[in-house]
Scaffold this motif. Structure first.
Motif, PDB file in Angstrom:
ATOM      1  N   VAL A  50      48.271  44.545  41.238  1.00 47.55           N
ATOM      2  CA  VAL A  50      48.629  43.361  40.468  1.00 47.55           C
ATOM      3  C   VAL A  50      49.200  42.289  41.390  1.00 47.55           C
ATOM      4  CG1 VAL A  50      50.033  42.490  38.556  1.00 47.55           C
ATOM      5  CG2 VAL A  50      49.095  44.807  38.463  1.00 47.55           C
ATOM      6  N   ALA A  51      48.848  41.039  41.092  1.00 47.32           N
ATOM      7  CA  ALA A  51      49.414  39.884  41.801  1.00 47.32           C
ATOM      8  C   ALA A  51      49.622  38.773  40.786  1.00 47.32           C
ATOM      9  CB  ALA A  51      48.493  39.413  42.932  1.00 47.32           C
ATOM     10  N   GLY A  52      50.610  37.925  41.039  1.00 49.65           N
ATOM     11  CA  GLY A  52      50.828  36.788  40.175  1.00 49.65           C
ATOM     12  C   GLY A  52      49.634  35.844  40.212  1.00 49.65           C
ATOM     13  N   ASP A 201      52.046  35.439  33.549  1.00 49.71           N
ATOM     14  CA  ASP A 201      51.230  35.444  32.348  1.00 49.71           C
ATOM     15  C   ASP A 201      50.260  34.270  32.400  1.00 49.71           C
ATOM     16  OD1 ASP A 201      50.152  36.145  29.920  1.00 49.71           O
ATOM     17  OD2 ASP A 201      51.697  35.117  28.747  1.00 49.71           O
ATOM     18  N   PRO A 202      49.021  34.539  32.759  1.00 52.27           N
ATOM     19  CA  PRO A 202      48.431  35.849  33.066  1.00 52.27           C
ATOM     20  C   PRO A 202      48.718  36.275  34.497  1.00 52.27           C
ATOM     21  CG  PRO A 202      46.769  34.171  33.297  1.00 52.27           C
ATOM     22  CD  PRO A 202      48.026  33.463  32.833  1.00 52.27           C
ATOM     23  N   VAL A 203      48.265  37.489  34.832  1.00 57.93           N
ATOM     24  CA  VAL A 203      48.340  37.994  36.206  1.00 57.93           C
ATOM     25  C   VAL A 203      46.928  38.281  36.699  1.00 57.93           C
ATOM     26  CG1 VAL A 203      50.650  38.989  35.979  1.00 57.93           C
ATOM     27  CG2 VAL A 203      48.644  40.367  35.402  1.00 57.93           C
ATOM     28  N   TYR A 204      46.814  38.421  38.014  1.00 59.78           N
ATOM     29  CA  TYR A 204      45.562  38.848  38.631  1.00 59.78           C
ATOM     30  C   TYR A 204      45.653  40.335  38.966  1.00 59.78           C
ATOM     31  CZ  TYR A 204      44.147  33.965  39.321  1.00 59.78           C
ATOM     32  OH  TYR A 204      43.778  32.668  39.135  1.00 59.78           O
ATOM     33  N   VAL A 205      44.554  41.038  38.821  1.00 57.07           N
ATOM     34  CA  VAL A 205      44.441  42.423  39.286  1.00 57.07           C
ATOM     35  C   VAL A 205      43.295  42.454  40.294  1.00 57.07           C
ATOM     36  CG1 VAL A 205      44.019  44.819  38.680  1.00 57.07           C
ATOM     37  CG2 VAL A 205      45.315  43.358  37.123  1.00 57.07           C
ATOM     38  N   ASN A 268      37.002  42.023  44.203  1.00 54.02           N
ATOM     39  CA  ASN A 268      36.860  41.522  42.842  1.00 54.02           C
ATOM     40  C   ASN A 268      38.247  41.230  42.287  1.00 54.02           C
ATOM     41  OD1 ASN A 268      33.857  42.119  41.478  1.00 54.02           O
ATOM     42  ND2 ASN A 268      34.299  43.284  43.320  1.00 54.02           N
ATOM     43  N   ARG A 269      38.253  40.404  41.251  1.00 52.30           N
ATOM     44  CA  ARG A 269      39.540  40.042  40.638  1.00 52.30           C
ATOM     45  C   ARG A 269      39.372  39.932  39.131  1.00 52.30           C
ATOM     46  NH1 ARG A 269      41.622  34.324  42.268  1.00 52.30           N
ATOM     47  NH2 ARG A 269      40.154  33.732  40.620  1.00 52.30           N
ATOM     48  N   ALA A 270      40.365  40.447  38.416  1.00 56.75           N
ATOM     49  CA  ALA A 270      40.385  40.356  36.962  1.00 56.75           C
ATOM     50  C   ALA A 270      41.602  39.542  36.522  1.00 56.75           C
ATOM     51  CB  ALA A 270      40.436  41.744  36.332  1.00 56.75           C
TER      52      ALA A 270
END
Length: 393
Positions: A50-52, A201-205, A268-270
């Protein structure tokens, strides 16, 4: 001795009745399943971090003594909230000096404008020379430029004074302060880091897909064997470190166009909604990417697959109830089944139970499994067990 003799005699009589050879064992009973191709939703699981969605370093933009920190470390702040206050006294004095200089230059400009009007009027009456007129015009233009410079100085001084109030550029969660109150902070290359703000909010995964798997998915998609959602957006579920799931957490919004040379993976990033701040930057999670569908896929129960001398195989029963070994190529596991890439087709009958009793190219006594039928060896529900016991009694 008499009993032993009678027993031997009975065995000899049984052999004579069978033509002198022991009776052949009956064919083993096996359970079959018929292969049916169908569309199967599939998902892929990866390790993620997880990243901001926005991570900002808050730095000093003017030099001075850090007088006050106005926020609580680790708490949520809103955009525009005051975080730090740098000693404003030197910048207030600089602004006052710049404003005084502007007033002086404006007075000089007003005098130059009056002089220009007087000279221009005299020049029209041929009372002054062209040289005197040109000199008055040059003085006026110089005064205008000086006033413009003075206004710029005032604007710069006001900006520097505003920078003594360090405000939050975004809404998010603050980190621990990097500089204590009373410290001297600087600018330029030595610009002092004051704190960090992470938007949660939101965050990156972020997660990585092996390049071989990515190539396989791309080839399957081009061949039509694999389809994506209509909008092309793959959704993700998350599983936290404690095992708790987050269903429909977000979607994949970025896939890198290059392969990481160190890991051989594609980044990849979600994007994941995080209204309750359940996810924190740096946290490890499991990412389940879903939304893909395998078209006309063939699967078999894992219990039916054996390791043969040339690879994976199953036993297929032909129309004469003869079990024949069939080599197959398996793919990924889907629940308790294997995806079969090659070796089986629609309508094939595969042995799923009793495999250990089967011999290659030997007949079997088959029972075909029907949809919803209970497998051999499974216990009946309590109600059915009670009815069976009552019937036995």
């Amino acid at each position: 001795m008499v009993a032993l003799g009678l027993s031997v005699t009975a065995c000899e009589e049984q052999k004579s009745a069978n033509g002198g050879a022991p009776a052949a064992p009956p064919p083993p009973e096996v359970l079959l399943t018929t292969i049916e191709t169908k569309d199967i939703p599939v998902s892929y699981e990866y390790a993620g971090r997880v990243a901001g969605s926005r991570e900002i370093e808050v730095r000093a933009r003017v030099s001075g003594i850090l007088m006050e920190r106005t926020y609580t470390e680790g708490e949520l702040v809103k955009q525009g909230d005051l975080l730090f206050l740098i000693d404003p006294a030197p910048y207030e004095a600089a602004l006052a000096q710049a404003e005084a200089m502007l007033q002086q230059q404006q007075a000089t400009l007003a005098q130059a404008e009056r002089e220009w009007k007087r000279i221009a009027s005299l020049f029209e009456r041929n009372a002054v020379s062209a040289r005197e007129r040109d000199s008055a015009l040059s003085t006026l233009e110089l005064a205008k430029a000086t006033v413009a410079g003075a206004r710029a100085e005032v604007r710069t001084a006001r900006i520097n004074l505003d920078y003594t109030r360090v405000e939050a550029p975004i809404s998010g969660v603050t980190s621990q302060e990097a500089v204590s109150e009373g410290s001297l902070v600087g600018t330029g290359q030595d610009s002092s880091l004051l704190t960090r703000i992470s938007q949660l909010d939101p965050v990156y995964v972020n997660f990585a897909v092996p390049d071989a798997e990515s190539l396989q998915l791309r080839n399957m998609q081009e061949s039509g064997a694999l389809t994506l959602p209509d909008d092309g957006r793959l959704k993700v579920d998350l599983r936290l470190s404690d095992g708790s799931p987050m269903a429909d957490a977000g979607y994949v919004d970025f896939t890198d166009s290059t392969i990481d040379q160190n890991t051989g993976t594609i980044r990849n990033r979600a994007v994941v909604a995080n209204p309750n701040r359940d996810l924190m930057p740096g946290q490890f999670v499991r990412v389940m990417v879903k939304g893909m569908v395998l078209r006309d896929a063939v699967t078999v129960p894992q219990a039916a697959v054996l390791q043969g001398p040339k690879g994976m195989m199953v036993y297929v029963v032909d129309g004469e109830n003869v079990a024949k070994p069939q080599p197959i190529q398996i793919g990924r596991a889907i629940g308790d089944r294997w995806l079969v890439r090659d070796g089986l087709k629609n309508g094939d009958k595969v042995i799923v139970e009793g495999v250990i009793k089967v011999r290659p190219n030997q007949p079997v006594r088959s029972v075909e499994q029907k949809p919803g039928e209970q497998k051999q060896g499974e216990q009946k529900p309590d109600g059915q067990k009670q009815q069976a016991q009552a019937g036995n009694r």
